[in-house]
Write a protein that holds these residues in place. Structure first.
Motif, PDB file in Angstrom:
ATOM      1  N   HIS A  12       0.954  -0.943   0.242  1.00  9.55           N
ATOM      2  CA  HIS A  12      -0.253   0.404  -0.018  1.00  9.55           C
ATOM      3  C   HIS A  12       1.051   1.178  -0.157  1.00  9.55           C
ATOM      4  O   HIS A  12       2.379   1.091   0.114  1.00  9.55           O
ATOM      5  N   GLY A  13       0.268   2.665   0.409  1.00 14.17           N
ATOM      6  CA  GLY A  13       1.172   3.672   0.093  1.00 14.17           C
ATOM      7  C   GLY A  13       0.429   5.357  -0.038  1.00 14.17           C
ATOM      8  O   GLY A  13      -0.874   4.890   0.323  1.00 14.17           O
ATOM      9  N   ALA A  25       5.035   6.812  -0.916  1.00 15.58           N
ATOM     10  CA  ALA A  25       6.032   5.730  -0.631  1.00 15.58           C
ATOM     11  C   ALA A  25       4.886   4.721  -0.585  1.00 15.58           C
ATOM     12  O   ALA A  25       4.412   4.660  -1.097  1.00 15.58           O
ATOM     13  N   ILE A  27       4.537   0.285   0.806  1.00 13.69           N
ATOM     14  CA  ILE A  27       4.760  -0.071   1.971  1.00 13.69           C
ATOM     15  C   ILE A  27       4.625  -1.739   1.829  1.00 13.69           C
ATOM     16  O   ILE A  27       3.408  -1.760   1.798  1.00 13.69           O
ATOM     17  N   TYR A  29       3.199  -5.231   2.299  1.00 13.58           N
ATOM     18  CA  TYR A  29       2.322  -5.692   4.131  1.00 13.58           C
ATOM     19  C   TYR A  29       3.830  -6.848   5.071  1.00 13.58           C
ATOM     20  O   TYR A  29       2.940  -7.225   6.093  1.00 13.58           O
ATOM     21  N   ASN A  65      12.587   0.354   9.103  1.00 15.20           N
ATOM     22  CA  ASN A  65      11.290  -0.206  10.098  1.00 15.20           C
ATOM     23  C   ASN A  65      10.436  -0.675   9.319  1.00 15.20           C
ATOM     24  O   ASN A  65       9.379  -0.821  10.154  1.00 15.20           O
ATOM     25  N   VAL A  66       9.508   0.050   8.484  1.00 12.21           N
ATOM     26  CA  VAL A  66       8.657   0.194   8.321  1.00 12.21           C
ATOM     27  C   VAL A  66       7.379  -0.514   7.013  1.00 12.21           C
ATOM     28  O   VAL A  66       6.885  -0.406   6.306  1.00 12.21           O
ATOM     29  N   LEU A  67       9.133  -1.746   6.952  1.00  9.90           N
ATOM     30  CA  LEU A  67       9.251  -2.437   5.317  1.00  9.90           C
ATOM     31  C   LEU A  67       8.444  -1.089   3.821  1.00  9.90           C
ATOM     32  O   LEU A  67       7.937  -1.307   3.371  1.00  9.90           O
ATOM     33  N   LEU A  99       0.631   1.518  -7.768  1.00  6.95           N
ATOM     34  CA  LEU A  99      -0.096   1.017  -7.252  1.00  6.95           C
ATOM     35  C   LEU A  99      -0.748  -0.422  -7.762  1.00  6.95           C
ATOM     36  O   LEU A  99      -0.745  -1.200  -8.251  1.00  6.95           O
ATOM     37  N   ARG A 114      -1.646  -9.433   2.417  1.00  8.14           N
ATOM     38  CA  ARG A 114      -1.822  -8.215   3.067  1.00  8.14           C
ATOM     39  C   ARG A 114      -2.472  -9.709   4.162  1.00  8.14           C
ATOM     40  O   ARG A 114      -3.276 -10.678   3.945  1.00  8.14           O
ATOM     41  N   LEU A 116      -4.318 -10.379   7.824  1.00  6.89           N
ATOM     42  CA  LEU A 116      -5.126  -9.464   8.926  1.00  6.89           C
ATOM     43  C   LEU A 116      -5.309 -10.556  10.581  1.00  6.89           C
ATOM     44  O   LEU A 116      -4.252 -11.563  10.563  1.00  6.89           O
ATOM     45  N   VAL A 118      -4.028  -6.118  10.511  1.00  6.97           N
ATOM     46  CA  VAL A 118      -3.181  -4.901  10.858  1.00  6.97           C
ATOM     47  C   VAL A 118      -2.753  -4.685  12.058  1.00  6.97           C
ATOM     48  O   VAL A 118      -3.883  -4.557  12.709  1.00  6.97           O
TER      49      VAL A 118
ATOM     50  N   CYS B 220      -5.251   3.658   1.944  1.00  4.66           N
ATOM     51  CA  CYS B 220      -5.365   2.757   0.666  1.00  4.66           C
ATOM     52  C   CYS B 220      -6.661   1.245   1.150  1.00  4.66           C
ATOM     53  O   CYS B 220      -7.354   0.927   0.376  1.00  4.66           O
ATOM     54  N   ARG B 256      -1.666  -0.057  11.769  1.00  4.11           N
ATOM     55  CA  ARG B 256       0.612  -0.010  11.577  1.00  4.11           C
ATOM     56  C   ARG B 256       0.124   0.762  10.213  1.00  4.11           C
ATOM     57  O   ARG B 256       1.226   1.692  10.137  1.00  4.11           O
ATOM     58  N   GLU B 257      -0.929   0.790   9.461  1.00  2.00           N
ATOM     59  CA  GLU B 257      -0.897   0.342   8.098  1.00  2.00           C
ATOM     60  C   GLU B 257      -1.364   1.896   7.810  1.00  2.00           C
ATOM     61  O   GLU B 257      -0.379   3.094   6.928  1.00  2.00           O
ATOM     62  N   ILE B 260       2.054   4.332   9.454  1.00  2.00           N
ATOM     63  CA  ILE B 260       2.729   4.393   8.157  1.00  2.00           C
ATOM     64  C   ILE B 260       3.159   5.634   6.947  1.00  2.00           C
ATOM     65  O   ILE B 260       3.282   6.137   6.105  1.00  2.00           O
ATOM     66  N   GLU B 261       1.689   5.026   6.350  1.00  2.00           N
ATOM     67  CA  GLU B 261       1.476   6.057   5.666  1.00  2.00           C
ATOM     68  C   GLU B 261       1.315   7.439   5.683  1.00  2.00           C
ATOM     69  O   GLU B 261       2.298   8.072   4.603  1.00  2.00           O
ATOM     70  N   LEU B 264       5.587   8.325   5.838  1.00  2.00           N
ATOM     71  CA  LEU B 264       5.345   8.943   4.989  1.00  2.00           C
ATOM     72  C   LEU B 264       5.403  10.007   4.134  1.00  2.00           C
ATOM     73  O   LEU B 264       5.800  10.213   2.750  1.00  2.00           O
ATOM     74  N   THR B 283      13.603   6.491   9.880  1.00  2.00           N
ATOM     75  CA  THR B 283      13.966   5.135   9.623  1.00  2.00           C
ATOM     76  C   THR B 283      14.454   4.267  10.826  1.00  2.00           C
ATOM     77  O   THR B 283      14.354   3.245  11.128  1.00  2.00           O
ATOM     78  N   VAL B 285      12.487   4.655  13.905  1.00  2.00           N
ATOM     79  CA  VAL B 285      11.457   4.534  15.294  1.00  2.00           C
ATOM     80  C   VAL B 285      10.668   3.194  14.980  1.00  2.00           C
ATOM     81  O   VAL B 285      11.202   2.807  13.569  1.00  2.00           O
ATOM     82  N   LEU B 287       7.571   0.472  15.656  1.00  2.00           N
ATOM     83  CA  LEU B 287       5.989   1.105  15.969  1.00  2.00           C
ATOM     84  C   LEU B 287       5.448  -0.662  16.482  1.00  2.00           C
ATOM     85  O   LEU B 287       6.365  -1.429  16.460  1.00  2.00           O
TER      86      LEU B 287
END
Lengths: 118, 444
Positions: A12-13, A25, A27, A29, A65-67, A99, A114, A116, A118, B220, B256-257, B260-261, B264, B283, B285, B287
């Protein structure tokens, strides 16, 4: 011909503007998906995908760190928030465009989608 | 000391007028922050101030303050920090005081200024070239067209205002994250070289600065938002060590999603996010999920702040207008393209820049995404930019006739002629911090 899926199957992004530049960005999953992104979603690939919108260059940053991968697309906004004549002056929709990129089905796809909750 | 709670309920000028009320009621905040200034808002406010020396601030804040007075009565310790002052924080503060007086509230109001560089711009230019960060061009080339020039101040003057006893702080241009860093640094007595803690608070400020965007807005996975009508707004609970949680007061919560969105969003190099207070390393931190409403963020690592402030300069750059028409029925895209071409030929002059796009047929990503098949209608949107106002006015007048003199299926022309607007271009620059004096003033 190989079967394709959309990048959004594994990531996602979000995108936004910085003057006449945009960032996107992407990201993952899962950690496996992040490894795939790192290996496959290069700055060159993103630059060629967005070539019709004429970014002057594309730079890729990593945030393991946040993939996430973060792409800077320079000079892609045709003037940015103040001067652009486009409907999407601030590149708000560019993340969804990226995406929607078709990709070959990666090996181990089931470990990239993804999970679940999340 | 326990944690400090800061909520942001306004991510831009035009954001929900109910969110601040709701967040203050639900959140039991120590601080409510309200952010009003986009990159080019200052140019509009600068022109308002030119016409009226008492104007030039985000007037919506005063309406909001009026509506917040009952909450301020019930929650006497709630403090408000806002950049609504724009180009005229002093005038904004005076009007805010009048509103509080009328409600019988006695609050100390502080004004943070010094960001406005326009009055001494020519003096500054002798030592500080303010070259364009993107192009390297010399500001001299557009000096006569400059309408505003503001440094992004940091958290220090906000903390100073709070230390002076202010419970409402009204600023001009400050970095958005600094609205959060200021109260945290003041409350915990952080040193201004405590980079890791300043980084933690900056990340928290960055995450909440766009309001709902960290709470499920723009997420998203939108199908997971059960009810957009009560999307949440965020607050952060910051600990003395700079770690923090982010919580949404409603809606799908923070996860989390969504986090992070937003982490950034509008970021370049995530390892070097520059603020006036610290170079934040996003980079660094980690979560952690707390519950369906809350995420914890910790271990932030900061690097020393740079010795410059970012400066946002706006200058006059001609005129523009845009108009839209709906073209429906079979072959909508082909008809719209004929109409667009005819329009350009009829006007008969060239423009500095022009753009015709067909909304519904891939306009948001021109050349990359195309409409599948044949959409039942498209919106033709034509936009023009030129230094000569007369040319843009001619375009605006020639647009409407397509309703009767173009292809069939034209509709949606009800808003009148396209409005001709003045264009302000954006000029990013840096200036040595030593050249800028921030100022904190208590309104007596």
């Amino acid at each position: 011909m190989n079967e394709k899926i959309m990048l959004s199957t594994i990531a996602h992004g979000r995108s936004g503007d910085k003057g006449n530049h945009a960032n996107i960005a992407v990201i993952a999953y899962t950690p496996t998906g992040y490894a795939w992104l790192r290996a496959n979603l290069s700055a060159d690939l993103v630059a060629s995908y967005f070539a019709p919108m004429q970014p002057s260059r594309v730079e890729r940053f990593e945030a393991a760190n946040v993939l996430a991968l973060n792409f800077m697309l320079y000079d892609i906004l045709a003037g940015g928030a103040s001067r652009s004549l486009r409907i999407d002056t601030q590149g708000k929709t560019l993340a969804l465009t990226l995406l929607a990129m078709p990709i070959d089905i990666p090996n181990g796809l089931e470990r990239m989608t993804r999970q679940l909750p999340v | 000391m326990s944690t400090l709670r800061i909520g942001n309920a306004c991510g831009f000028w035009g954001d929900s007028i109910d969110a601040p009320i709701r967040l203050a009621e639900r959140g039991r905040l120590d601080y409510l922050t309200l952010e009003y200034l986009a990159e080019l808002t200052m140019s509009i406010l600068a022109l308002q101030k030119q016409r009226d020396p008492e104007a030039g601030y985000a007037g919506d804040f005063l309406d909001m303050l009026e509506r917040l007075t009952s909450i301020l009565t019930k929650q006497p310790d709630l403090k408000i920090i806002t950049n609504a002052g724009g180009m005229n924080p002093l005038s904004c503060a005076r009007k805010a005081k009048a509103i509080l007086d009328k409600a019988g509230l006695i609050k100390k109001i502080a004004v943070v200024s010094g960001d406005d560089l326009l009055p001494q711009l020519d003096t500054l230019l002798k030592l500080h070239p303010l070259t364009n960060l993107d192009t390297g061009a010399d500001l001299a080339s557009i000096r006569q067209r400059v309408v505003s020039a503001n440094a992004y101040l940091g958290a220090q003057p906000i903390a100073k205002a709070l230390a002076s006893g202010a419970s409402i702080v009204i600023t001009g241009r400050v970095a958005d994250a600094s609205l959060t860093v200021g109260p945290a640094a003041y409350a915990f007595g952080w040193d201004w070289s405590d980079w890791d803690r300043l980084c933690g608070a900056s990340v928290a400020g960055h995450l909440i600065e766009c309001g709902a965007q960290v709470c499920g807005g723009l997420w998203c996975n939108w199908r997971d938002v059960q009810d957009y009508s009560d999307i949440g707004y965020p607050y952060t609970d910051i600990a003395p060590d700079g770690s923090f949680t982010i919580t949404s007061d409603a809606g799908p919560g923070v996860n989390r999603e969504t986090l992070i969105e937003q982490l950034l969003y509008e970021v370049g190099d995530p390892a070097r996010y520059l603020t006036p207070d610290v170079v934040a390393d996003f980079t660094s931190v980690s979560l952690e999920h707390v519950n369906t409403r809350t995420m914890r963020v910790q271990s932030a690592k900061g690097k020393p702040a740079t010795d410059t402030y970012k400066v946002s300069i706006a200058y006059r750059d001609g005129y523009s207008a845009s108009g839209t028409l709906v073209i429906a029925g079979p072959d909508a895209v082909a008809k719209a393209k004929r109409a667009g071409a005819a329009l350009l030929q009829r006007i008969g002059c060239t423009f500095d820049r022009s753009n015709i796009e067909y909304l519904g047929a891939g306009a948001c990503a021109p050349g990359i995404v195309t409409a599948p098949g044949n959409p039942p209608e498209v919106v033709m949107r034509v936009a023009m930019h030129d230094q000569q106002k007369a040319k843009i006015e001619r375009f605006a007048k020639e647009f409407a006739p397509l309703v009767t003199s173009g292809p069939p299926g034209v509709t949606g022309y009800t808003t009148g002629r396209p409005a001709v607007r003045e264009v302000f271009a954006y000029w990013p620059a840096l200036i040595a911090k030593s050249a800028v004096q921030s100022c904190v003033e208590m309104l007596s």
